[in-house]
Design a protein around this motif. Structure first.
Motif, mmCIF file in Angstrom:
data_model
loop_
_atom_site.group_PDB
_atom_site.id
_atom_site.type_symbol
_atom_site.label_atom_id
_atom_site.label_comp_id
_atom_site.label_asym_id
_atom_site.label_seq_id
_atom_site.Cartn_x
_atom_site.Cartn_y
_atom_site.Cartn_z
ATOM 1 N N TYR A 70 0.871 -1.173 0.000
ATOM 2 C CA TYR A 70 0.000 0.000 0.000
ATOM 3 C C TYR A 70 0.907 1.222 0.000
ATOM 4 N N GLY A 71 0.390 2.337 -0.459
ATOM 5 C CA GLY A 71 1.132 3.589 -0.429
ATOM 6 C C GLY A 71 0.233 4.703 0.062
ATOM 7 N N GLU A 72 0.746 5.518 0.978
ATOM 8 C CA GLU A 72 -0.067 6.575 1.548
ATOM 9 C C GLU A 72 0.707 7.889 1.560
ATOM 10 N N LEU A 73 0.142 8.879 0.883
ATOM 11 C CA LEU A 73 0.679 10.224 0.921
ATOM 12 C C LEU A 73 -0.004 10.955 2.065
ATOM 13 N N PHE A 74 0.557 10.809 3.267
ATOM 14 C CA PHE A 74 0.018 11.412 4.486
ATOM 15 C C PHE A 74 0.952 12.547 4.877
ATOM 16 N N VAL A 75 0.417 13.762 4.982
ATOM 17 C CA VAL A 75 1.274 14.912 5.233
ATOM 18 C C VAL A 75 2.057 14.746 6.526
ATOM 19 N N ALA A 76 1.456 14.131 7.548
ATOM 20 C CA ALA A 76 2.151 13.940 8.823
ATOM 21 C C ALA A 76 3.259 12.905 8.727
ATOM 22 N N ASN A 77 3.146 11.962 7.770
ATOM 23 C CA ASN A 77 4.169 10.936 7.597
ATOM 24 C C ASN A 77 3.882 10.129 6.340
#
Length: 356
Positions: free
Chosen positions: A53-60
């Protein structure tokens, strides 16, 4: 010259029209026999492994693996549990990796973990007439022949099951995060991070005796709920085409929208040890600095899609976008996940028995 150009242009257009007007030799009506069309006869339990999975999460920003299970209870409700985490610091837990390499503070960098469990109540679960498009395929099309051709398709009438659902569940996640960026976005200075009357130093000495900015990393954890709605389409139809392979459409597709609420958002206080002019820690001066000045946001939302297939062994996909409750200004996320394999079963192993 101009006359010759116009003649050539007209000839080219005529040839193009002739080519487009030609019908493919294999484009002929097909007949088929329906094997089944039962959108309510789907597997009850699906268990999936998510290798990536890939997540573009601003916090991490993070990527890794996960597990997911879903269970359908008749036509009344369905339930879902999901877990994911990063493979390692380098692949891919960005804030944790930056903290391990650059952090000036003593806080241990937390691994990204995400847990979710919930259910969907079927407000309305019904069946209606529809159509599905199936591509026509022969075994002789294998290889380069299939890759080089534009496949023909046929529309087949079928039933579709629609579900209007009400969603409710819980979410728990924790992660390391770059506090410097949050402080910058919220216009919070080092002087706002207090240990008694003392403020967190803005600079420190490195091993070369040079001053550099203090890099502040910390950890954040969140416990919350989601409530929302969903719309699902389920098809489960198979037909036998004359002169072609069997056609199947067994997609189970869901769209959803949730409101996210996290009454418990905890940001770890900063533990910092000042350094002398040689860059060595002054252990006796270690202090804990409060992060109460950092604002958090407890409300967010997300919109997402999920798709899987009603088969014993298959694959699935999903995606989400929204704002996850957390540190204010650092809540946006976009997620993409792929599951393979996905194991499905109807949990019915009984057979009839007759006496001789």
């Amino acid at each position: 010259m101009k006359t010759n150009f116009l003649i050539l242009l007209a000839a080219s257009l005529t040839a193009s029209v002739t080519l487009f007007a030609q019908e493919r030799k294999d484009k002929a009506a097909v007949t088929y026999e329906e094997l089944y069309d039962e959108p309510y006869s789907v597997n009850k339990l699906f268990v999936a492994f998510q290798p990536l999975y890939g997540e573009l999460f601003v916090a991490n920003v993070n990527a890794g693996f996960g597990f997911e299970a879903s269970y359908y209870h008749k036509d009344k409700a369905d339930f879902r549990a999901h877990f994911r985490k990063t493979y390692s610091r380098q692949f891919f837990d960005l804030s944790r990796d930056l903290a391990m390499n650059n952090s000036s503070v003593d806080n241990r960098a937390e691994v990204f973990n995400y847990f979710e469990i919930g259910g969907t109540y079927h407000i309305k679960d019904f069946e209606e007439s529809s159509k599905t498009k199936m591509f026509l395929y022969k075994k002789s099309y294998r290889g380069d022949r299939w890759a080089s051709r534009v496949p023909l398709s046929a529309e087949v009438p079928c039933k579709v099951r629609k579900i209007y659902g009400a969603r409710l569940g819980g979410i728990l996640w924790d992660s390391s995060t770059d506090l410097n960026r949050a402080m910058e976005e919220q216009s919070v200075g080092y002087d706002k991070l207090k240990s008694g009357d003392a403020s967190l130093p803005a600079q420190e000495f490195n091993k070369n005796g040079e001053l550099k900015d203090v890099n502040v990393f910390t950890n954040i954890s969140s416990k919350g709920l989601y409530i929302g709605g969903s719309l699902s389409w389920i098809k489960n139809v198979a037909v036998n085409f004359d002169k072609f392979e069997e056609g199947i459409d067994d997609l189970m597709f869901t769209t959803y929208f949730d409101i996210l609420f996290s009454p418990s958002i905890h940001v770890d206080d900063v533990v910092y040890t000042p350094k002398d002019i040689t860059g060595s820690p002054i252990i006796t001066s270690t202090a804990i600095y409060s992060v109460d000045a950092i604002k958090t946001k407890s409300i967010g939302f997300r919109a997402g899609i999920e798709g899987k297939f009603n088969r014993t062994l298959s694959w699935s996909y999903g995606g989400e976008i929204g704002y996850r409750p957390g540190i204010e200004g650092r809540t946006f996320f976009a997620l993409l996940k792929i599951s393979f394999p996905v194991y499905g079963t109807n949990l019915d192993y009984k057979v009839e028995s007759f006496g001789k």
